[in-house]
Motif scaffolding. Structure first.
Motif, PDB file in Angstrom:
ATOM      1  N   GLY A  64      65.636 -10.562 -71.760  1.00 21.10           N
ATOM      2  CA  GLY A  64      66.788 -10.866 -72.602  1.00 21.10           C
ATOM      3  C   GLY A  64      66.740 -10.126 -73.928  1.00 21.10           C
ATOM      4  N   ARG A  65      67.687 -10.494 -74.805  1.00 14.48           N
ATOM      5  CA  ARG A  65      67.794  -9.885 -76.129  1.00 14.48           C
ATOM      6  C   ARG A  65      68.170 -10.971 -77.132  1.00 14.48           C
ATOM      7  N   VAL A  66      67.560 -10.883 -78.326  1.00 13.00           N
ATOM      8  CA  VAL A  66      67.839 -11.837 -79.395  1.00 13.00           C
ATOM      9  C   VAL A  66      67.943 -11.102 -80.726  1.00 13.00           C
ATOM     10  N   LEU A  67      68.556 -11.767 -81.700  1.00 13.12           N
ATOM     11  CA  LEU A  67      68.556 -11.312 -83.081  1.00 13.12           C
ATOM     12  C   LEU A  67      67.745 -12.296 -83.903  1.00 13.12           C
ATOM     13  N   MET A  68      66.839 -11.766 -84.706  1.00 11.65           N
ATOM     14  CA  MET A  68      66.094 -12.575 -85.662  1.00 11.65           C
ATOM     15  C   MET A  68      66.213 -11.846 -86.994  1.00 11.65           C
ATOM     16  N   ASN A  69      66.810 -12.515 -87.981  1.00 12.72           N
ATOM     17  CA  ASN A  69      67.044 -11.883 -89.282  1.00 12.72           C
ATOM     18  C   ASN A  69      67.781 -10.550 -89.128  1.00 12.72           C
ATOM     19  N   ASP A  70      68.803 -10.543 -88.269  1.00 11.84           N
ATOM     20  CA  ASP A  70      69.660  -9.376 -88.042  1.00 11.84           C
ATOM     21  C   ASP A  70      68.943  -8.179 -87.422  1.00 11.84           C
ATOM     22  N   THR A  71      67.753  -8.398 -86.862  1.00 14.53           N
ATOM     23  CA  THR A  71      67.043  -7.352 -86.137  1.00 14.53           C
ATOM     24  C   THR A  71      67.006  -7.739 -84.672  1.00 14.53           C
ATOM     25  N   GLU A  72      67.345  -6.782 -83.803  1.00 15.93           N
ATOM     26  CA  GLU A  72      67.380  -7.061 -82.373  1.00 15.93           C
ATOM     27  C   GLU A  72      66.000  -6.850 -81.745  1.00 15.93           C
ATOM     28  N   TYR A  73      65.634  -7.816 -80.880  1.00 16.90           N
ATOM     29  CA  TYR A  73      64.398  -7.727 -80.115  1.00 16.90           C
ATOM     30  C   TYR A  73      64.747  -7.885 -78.640  1.00 16.90           C
ATOM     31  N   LYS A  74      63.947  -7.211 -77.779  1.00 20.36           N
ATOM     32  CA  LYS A  74      64.234  -7.219 -76.343  1.00 20.36           C
ATOM     33  C   LYS A  74      62.937  -7.406 -75.560  1.00 20.36           C
ATOM     34  N   ALA A  75      63.070  -7.437 -74.243  1.00 22.42           N
ATOM     35  CA  ALA A  75      61.920  -7.642 -73.362  1.00 22.42           C
ATOM     36  C   ALA A  75      60.775  -6.713 -73.752  1.00 22.42           C
ATOM     37  N   GLY A  76      59.587  -7.295 -73.875  1.00 27.51           N
ATOM     38  CA  GLY A  76      58.396  -6.546 -74.228  1.00 27.51           C
ATOM     39  C   GLY A  76      58.036  -6.608 -75.697  1.00 27.51           C
ATOM     40  N   ASP A  77      58.989  -7.040 -76.548  1.00 24.62           N
ATOM     41  CA  ASP A  77      58.704  -7.169 -77.974  1.00 24.62           C
ATOM     42  C   ASP A  77      57.967  -8.475 -78.262  1.00 24.62           C
ATOM     43  N   ILE A  78      57.015  -8.394 -79.196  1.00 21.56           N
ATOM     44  CA  ILE A  78      56.302  -9.578 -79.672  1.00 21.56           C
ATOM     45  C   ILE A  78      56.470  -9.624 -81.182  1.00 21.56           C
ATOM     46  N   VAL A  79      57.031 -10.724 -81.680  1.00 21.75           N
ATOM     47  CA  VAL A  79      57.322 -10.876 -83.099  1.00 21.75           C
ATOM     48  C   VAL A  79      56.338 -11.880 -83.696  1.00 21.75           C
ATOM     49  N   LYS A  80      55.648 -11.469 -84.752  1.00 26.65           N
ATOM     50  CA  LYS A  80      54.740 -12.360 -85.462  1.00 26.65           C
ATOM     51  C   LYS A  80      55.422 -12.819 -86.734  1.00 26.65           C
ATOM     52  N   ILE A  81      55.502 -14.131 -86.909  1.00 30.32           N
ATOM     53  CA  ILE A  81      56.142 -14.719 -88.085  1.00 30.32           C
ATOM     54  C   ILE A  81      55.081 -15.522 -88.832  1.00 30.32           C
ATOM     55  N   ASN A  82      54.723 -15.052 -89.994  1.00 28.42           N
ATOM     56  CA  ASN A  82      53.697 -15.712 -90.799  1.00 28.42           C
ATOM     57  C   ASN A  82      54.266 -16.930 -91.515  1.00 28.42           C
ATOM     58  N   PRO A  83      53.413 -17.856 -91.919  1.00 27.04           N
ATOM     59  CA  PRO A  83      53.878 -19.022 -92.680  1.00 27.04           C
ATOM     60  C   PRO A  83      54.667 -18.577 -93.912  1.00 27.04           C
ATOM     61  N   GLY A  84      55.751 -19.292 -94.165  1.00 27.25           N
ATOM     62  CA  GLY A  84      56.572 -19.004 -95.333  1.00 27.25           C
ATOM     63  C   GLY A  84      57.646 -17.956 -95.103  1.00 27.25           C
ATOM     64  N   VAL A  85      57.633 -17.296 -93.937  1.00 26.48           N
ATOM     65  CA  VAL A  85      58.652 -16.297 -93.617  1.00 26.48           C
ATOM     66  C   VAL A  85      59.763 -16.984 -92.825  1.00 26.48           C
ATOM     67  N   ALA A  86      60.978 -16.904 -93.337  1.00 30.57           N
ATOM     68  CA  ALA A  86      62.120 -17.581 -92.703  1.00 30.57           C
ATOM     69  C   ALA A  86      62.778 -16.664 -91.680  1.00 30.57           C
ATOM     70  N   THR A  87      63.286 -17.260 -90.616  1.00 31.36           N
ATOM     71  CA  THR A  87      64.063 -16.515 -89.632  1.00 31.36           C
ATOM     72  C   THR A  87      65.053 -17.444 -88.944  1.00 31.36           C
ATOM     73  N   ASP A  88      66.143 -16.834 -88.476  1.00 31.96           N
ATOM     74  CA  ASP A  88      67.040 -17.527 -87.560  1.00 31.96           C
ATOM     75  C   ASP A  88      66.799 -16.924 -86.180  1.00 31.96           C
ATOM     76  N   PHE A  89      67.549 -17.390 -85.178  1.00 29.19           N
ATOM     77  CA  PHE A  89      67.322 -16.954 -83.800  1.00 29.19           C
ATOM     78  C   PHE A  89      68.642 -17.039 -83.060  1.00 29.19           C
ATOM     79  N   ARG A  90      69.257 -15.874 -82.804  1.00 21.49           N
ATOM     80  CA  ARG A  90      70.547 -15.810 -82.100  1.00 21.49           C
ATOM     81  C   ARG A  90      70.327 -15.107 -80.761  1.00 21.49           C
ATOM     82  N   VAL A  91      70.753 -15.752 -79.680  1.00 24.61           N
ATOM     83  CA  VAL A  91      70.534 -15.245 -78.329  1.00 24.61           C
ATOM     84  C   VAL A  91      71.731 -14.399 -77.911  1.00 24.61           C
ATOM     85  N   LEU A  92      71.474 -13.111 -77.643  1.00 23.49           N
ATOM     86  CA  LEU A  92      72.539 -12.171 -77.278  1.00 23.49           C
ATOM     87  C   LEU A  92      72.824 -12.177 -75.786  1.00 23.49           C
TER      88      LEU A  92
END
Length: 106
Positions: free
Chosen positions: A58-86
């Motif tokens: 699939g594909r998603v947007l996190m903080n207006d950046t698109e991520y797709k199959a195979g991507d791994i996103v690391k979110i450290n404490p204190g870093v805000a994000t939303d999550f929109r499923v494309l």
């Protein structure tokens, strides 16, 4: 061997310091999450846990950046994000440590 059903878990979470679980752990949370195109989680932050989100398909947007199959996103404490499923999406999410009520919607 023991067999469990993901459908018996809450929102796909099966490892962590919550119930129900397959393996109780204060150190880790693991979940397999399924989303439909158009699903949305508002901007939020974790104050304690590091979150790893692997996009299986699939594909998603996190903080207006698109991520797709195979991507791994690391979110450290204190870093805000939303999550929109494309498009229909499956993720594997790992959090360290397992902390109840560590999600703060902004």
């Amino acid at each position: 061997m023991e067999v469990f059903k993901l459908s018996d878990m809450v929102k796909g979470w099966f490892v962590g310091s919550f119930e129900p679980n397959v393996l109780h752990s204060p150190d880790w949370e693991v979940g397999i999450k399924y989303y439909k195109a158009g699903d949305y989680e508002p901007k939020h932050v974790h104050k304690v846990a590091v979150e790893l989100t692997a996009i299986v398909y699939g594909r998603v947007l996190m903080n207006d950046t698109e991520y797709k199959a195979g991507d791994i996103v690391k979110i450290n404490p204190g870093v805000a994000t939303d999550f929109r499923v494309l498009e229909d999406t499956c993720t594997v999410v790992v959090k360290n440590p397992s902390v109840t009520n560590d999600k703060y919607v902004l």
